[in-house]
Design a protein around this motif. Structure first.
Motif, PDB file in Angstrom:
ATOM      1  N   SER A 168       4.514  65.035  48.578  1.00  0.00           N
ATOM      2  CA  SER A 168       4.189  64.349  47.324  1.00  0.00           C
ATOM      3  C   SER A 168       3.846  65.376  46.266  1.00  0.00           C
ATOM      4  N   PHE A 169       4.121  64.994  45.020  1.00  0.00           N
ATOM      5  CA  PHE A 169       3.834  65.902  43.909  1.00  0.00           C
ATOM      6  C   PHE A 169       2.699  65.297  43.079  1.00  0.00           C
ATOM      7  N   VAL A 170       1.499  65.760  43.381  1.00  0.00           N
ATOM      8  CA  VAL A 170       0.329  65.220  42.700  1.00  0.00           C
ATOM      9  C   VAL A 170       0.368  65.635  41.225  1.00  0.00           C
ATOM     10  N   LYS A 171       0.027  64.686  40.375  1.00  0.00           N
ATOM     11  CA  LYS A 171       0.178  64.910  38.931  1.00  0.00           C
ATOM     12  C   LYS A 171      -0.573  66.146  38.449  1.00  0.00           C
ATOM     13  N   GLU A 172      -1.744  66.401  39.027  1.00  0.00           N
ATOM     14  CA  GLU A 172      -2.520  67.546  38.540  1.00  0.00           C
ATOM     15  C   GLU A 172      -1.782  68.872  38.736  1.00  0.00           C
ATOM     16  N   VAL A 202      11.921  65.985  32.245  1.00  0.00           N
ATOM     17  CA  VAL A 202      12.579  65.180  31.204  1.00  0.00           C
ATOM     18  C   VAL A 202      13.828  65.860  30.668  1.00  0.00           C
ATOM     19  N   THR A 203      13.713  67.147  30.360  1.00  0.00           N
ATOM     20  CA  THR A 203      14.822  67.836  29.697  1.00  0.00           C
ATOM     21  C   THR A 203      15.818  68.481  30.656  1.00  0.00           C
ATOM     22  N   SER A 204      15.366  68.848  31.856  1.00  0.00           N
ATOM     23  CA  SER A 204      16.258  69.486  32.834  1.00  0.00           C
ATOM     24  C   SER A 204      16.022  68.882  34.219  1.00  0.00           C
ATOM     25  N   PRO A 205      16.447  67.639  34.416  1.00  0.00           N
ATOM     26  CA  PRO A 205      16.164  66.965  35.693  1.00  0.00           C
ATOM     27  C   PRO A 205      16.727  67.673  36.915  1.00  0.00           C
ATOM     28  N   ILE A 206      17.875  68.361  36.751  1.00  0.00           N
ATOM     29  CA  ILE A 206      18.439  69.063  37.892  1.00  0.00           C
ATOM     30  C   ILE A 206      17.549  70.242  38.284  1.00  0.00           C
ATOM     31  N   ALA A 207      17.062  70.975  37.288  1.00  0.00           N
ATOM     32  CA  ALA A 207      16.153  72.092  37.571  1.00  0.00           C
ATOM     33  C   ALA A 207      14.889  71.581  38.257  1.00  0.00           C
ATOM     34  N   TYR A 208      14.401  70.432  37.804  1.00  0.00           N
ATOM     35  CA  TYR A 208      13.204  69.852  38.415  1.00  0.00           C
ATOM     36  C   TYR A 208      13.485  69.409  39.844  1.00  0.00           C
ATOM     37  N   SER A 209      14.680  68.858  40.063  1.00  0.00           N
ATOM     38  CA  SER A 209      15.070  68.434  41.405  1.00  0.00           C
ATOM     39  C   SER A 209      15.131  69.626  42.354  1.00  0.00           C
ATOM     40  N   LYS A 210      15.653  70.753  41.865  1.00  0.00           N
ATOM     41  CA  LYS A 210      15.697  71.967  42.683  1.00  0.00           C
ATOM     42  C   LYS A 210      14.284  72.458  42.992  1.00  0.00           C
ATOM     43  N   PHE A 211      13.390  72.329  42.000  1.00  0.00           N
ATOM     44  CA  PHE A 211      11.997  72.697  42.215  1.00  0.00           C
ATOM     45  C   PHE A 211      11.390  71.854  43.335  1.00  0.00           C
ATOM     46  N   PRO A 260       1.408  64.921  70.160  1.00  0.00           N
ATOM     47  CA  PRO A 260       2.335  64.501  69.086  1.00  0.00           C
ATOM     48  C   PRO A 260       1.912  65.068  67.730  1.00  0.00           C
ATOM     49  N   VAL A 261       2.911  65.461  66.958  1.00  0.00           N
ATOM     50  CA  VAL A 261       2.670  66.009  65.623  1.00  0.00           C
ATOM     51  C   VAL A 261       3.219  65.031  64.586  1.00  0.00           C
ATOM     52  N   GLU A 262       2.387  64.611  63.656  1.00  0.00           N
ATOM     53  CA  GLU A 262       2.818  63.681  62.600  1.00  0.00           C
ATOM     54  C   GLU A 262       2.428  64.260  61.244  1.00  0.00           C
ATOM     55  N   PHE A 263       3.396  64.356  60.357  1.00  0.00           N
ATOM     56  CA  PHE A 263       3.129  64.871  59.010  1.00  0.00           C
ATOM     57  C   PHE A 263       2.838  63.692  58.084  1.00  0.00           C
ATOM     58  N   LEU A 264       1.644  63.643  57.554  1.00  0.00           N
ATOM     59  CA  LEU A 264       1.222  62.536  56.691  1.00  0.00           C
ATOM     60  C   LEU A 264       1.412  62.944  55.236  1.00  0.00           C
ATOM     61  N   ILE A 265       2.652  62.889  54.791  1.00  0.00           N
ATOM     62  CA  ILE A 265       3.001  63.375  53.453  1.00  0.00           C
ATOM     63  C   ILE A 265       3.772  62.280  52.717  1.00  0.00           C
ATOM     64  N   LYS A 266       3.332  61.947  51.529  1.00  0.00           N
ATOM     65  CA  LYS A 266       3.990  60.900  50.737  1.00  0.00           C
ATOM     66  C   LYS A 266       5.234  61.456  50.047  1.00  0.00           C
ATOM     67  N   GLU A 267       6.281  60.671  50.062  1.00  0.00           N
ATOM     68  CA  GLU A 267       7.540  61.111  49.451  1.00  0.00           C
ATOM     69  C   GLU A 267       7.531  60.846  47.941  1.00  0.00           C
ATOM     70  N   PRO A 268       7.948  61.814  47.140  1.00  0.00           N
ATOM     71  CA  PRO A 268       7.984  61.610  45.684  1.00  0.00           C
ATOM     72  C   PRO A 268       9.183  60.762  45.284  1.00  0.00           C
ATOM     73  N   ALA A 269       9.103  60.181  44.108  1.00  0.00           N
ATOM     74  CA  ALA A 269      10.243  59.411  43.588  1.00  0.00           C
ATOM     75  C   ALA A 269      11.411  60.353  43.324  1.00  0.00           C
ATOM     76  N   ALA A 270      12.606  59.889  43.659  1.00  0.00           N
ATOM     77  CA  ALA A 270      13.803  60.708  43.452  1.00  0.00           C
ATOM     78  C   ALA A 270      14.071  60.897  41.964  1.00  0.00           C
ATOM     79  N   VAL A 271      14.521  62.086  41.606  1.00  0.00           N
ATOM     80  CA  VAL A 271      14.918  62.365  40.223  1.00  0.00           C
ATOM     81  C   VAL A 271      16.376  61.930  40.060  1.00  0.00           C
ATOM     82  N   ARG A 272      16.638  61.074  39.102  1.00  0.00           N
ATOM     83  CA  ARG A 272      17.995  60.553  38.895  1.00  0.00           C
ATOM     84  C   ARG A 272      18.549  61.005  37.545  1.00  0.00           C
ATOM     85  N   VAL A 273      19.834  61.273  37.553  1.00  0.00           N
ATOM     86  CA  VAL A 273      20.521  61.708  36.344  1.00  0.00           C
ATOM     87  C   VAL A 273      21.651  60.719  36.062  1.00  0.00           C
TER      88      VAL A 273
END
Length: 349
Positions: A34-38, A59-68, A166-179
């Motif tokens: 997850s990508f916390v806003k802070e 906003v201006t470079s969604p592909i660059a953000y997606s790569k990030f 057992p190993v479980e990763f408790l990580i929230k998935e971020p919203a997909a960036v769409r172009v």
């Protein structure tokens, strides 16, 4: 076997590296971070006194953000994976009263490889051994085979460990960036009302694009009727024969032969000189007179292809193949599973 043995001969792999590889292979089937806003707004750049952060990039470079996002995801996976590995080994070591470094090797006793096994490795790698005889390389081959035994033992031990702990990763998935990517009446396969639209920017001369076609075909077969696949031209400037091949393919659209030409051009990628392209197009069933007439209008054909290139560049395409799955950017000839995961999620929405 050949490549593995060659690398081992040049630089034998340490036990620690091997163990890490086993751990990562089993641990990293996890959800995305997850990508916390802070954190998105905390790091920034000041340009001419004005501050910009990652929300501006989004906003201006969604592909660059997606790569990030993708790179950040990999970093989180690696960090948590290494942490989990250390903790698991500590737990097992405590239970068995041994050192964590001994966990994967405990109980391992290498057996002597048979003469048949040694000979098989030698014959499979003979061309890479610089003319050395079997007797000259036997000791290294024995070491290689024992190393393989150790790897298999470590894999077995680790499978038992993750079953017990057992190993479980408790990580929230971020919203997909769409172009937003337009189809612009380009060649397509599949129903117009399909829930999934995949737009591919590709190059007939690109070896990675050719490699991706097997995966693309598998996806179309698995999700037949659920996917609309659109192909847009993106011949790269350093591929000298690509533009002509794309022009030839576009000439086949009006005759309903596009996908036949498409397939035969990718089958012969790397051999796309003009004469061969002409022969391949005719072999695919394109009428010779109509093909020759169409190819005379080179300026119009190039203009349409250039428009595809410009549209691709506007949404961040810089190399091929590049895909947009319902606007979600996927770069490169990736394995089937990478595409399948995204498609499955899109179908559930």
């Amino acid at each position: 076997m050949e490549n593995i043995f060659k690398k081992w001969m040049e630089n034998p792999i340490s036990k620690i590296v091997l163990a890490t590889n086993f751990v990562f292979a089993l641990l990293f089937i996890v959800s995305v971070p997850s990508f916390v806003k802070e954190y998105i707004t905390q790091d920034a750049v000041s340009i001419g006194g004005k501050k910009y952060d990652l929300s501006d990039v989004k906003v201006t470079s969604p592909i660059a953000y997606s790569k990030f996002q993708s790179e950040y995801k990999s970093l989180i996976k690696n960090t948590l994976g290494e942490f989990a590995q250390d903790k698991l080994f500590e737990l097992v070591a405590k239970d068995k009263n041994i050192k964590p470094s001994e966990v994967l090797n405990q109980g391992f006793t290498p057996r002597e490889p048979s003469e048949e096994e040694i000979l098989n490795v030698y014959m499979s790698n003979k061309d890479q051994l610089g003319g050395k005889s079997l007797s000259e390389t036997k000791d290294k081959i024995v070491g290689f085979l024992k190393n393989q035994q150790e790897q298999e033992h470590s894999r077995s031990v680790y499978r038992d460990i993750v079953t017990k702990y057992p190993v479980e990763f408790l990580i929230k998935e971020p919203a997909a960036v769409r172009v937003t990517v337009e189809e612009k009446n380009n060649p397509s396969i599949g129903p117009k009302d399909a829930k999934i639209t995949i737009i591919e920017f590709s190059d007939f001369e690109c070896p990675f694009c050719k490699r991706s076609q097997d995966v693309n075909q598998q996806l179309r077969e698995k999700y037949k009727g659920q996917i609309r696949w659109v192909f847009r031209d993106f011949p790269l400037p350093f591929h000298q024969d690509a533009m002509y091949a794309h022009m030839a393919a576009n000439c086949s659209v009006s005759e309903g032969k596009y996908w036949d030409v498409f397939n035969i051009l990718f089958e012969n990628s790397g051999k796309l000189g003009k004469a061969n392209v002409d022969a391949l197009v005719l072999k695919a069933g394109m009428p010779k007179d109509k093909y020759q007439t169409c190819m005379k209008d080179a300026s119009s054909l190039k203009a349409e292809i250039d428009a595809d290139i410009q549209d691709g560049q506007k949404v961040g395409v810089s190399g091929t193949p590049a895909f947009f799955i319902n606007g979600i950017f996927v770069s490169g000839a990736l394995p089937f599973e990478n595409f399948d995961e995204i498609i499955q999620k899109e179908l559930k929405q």
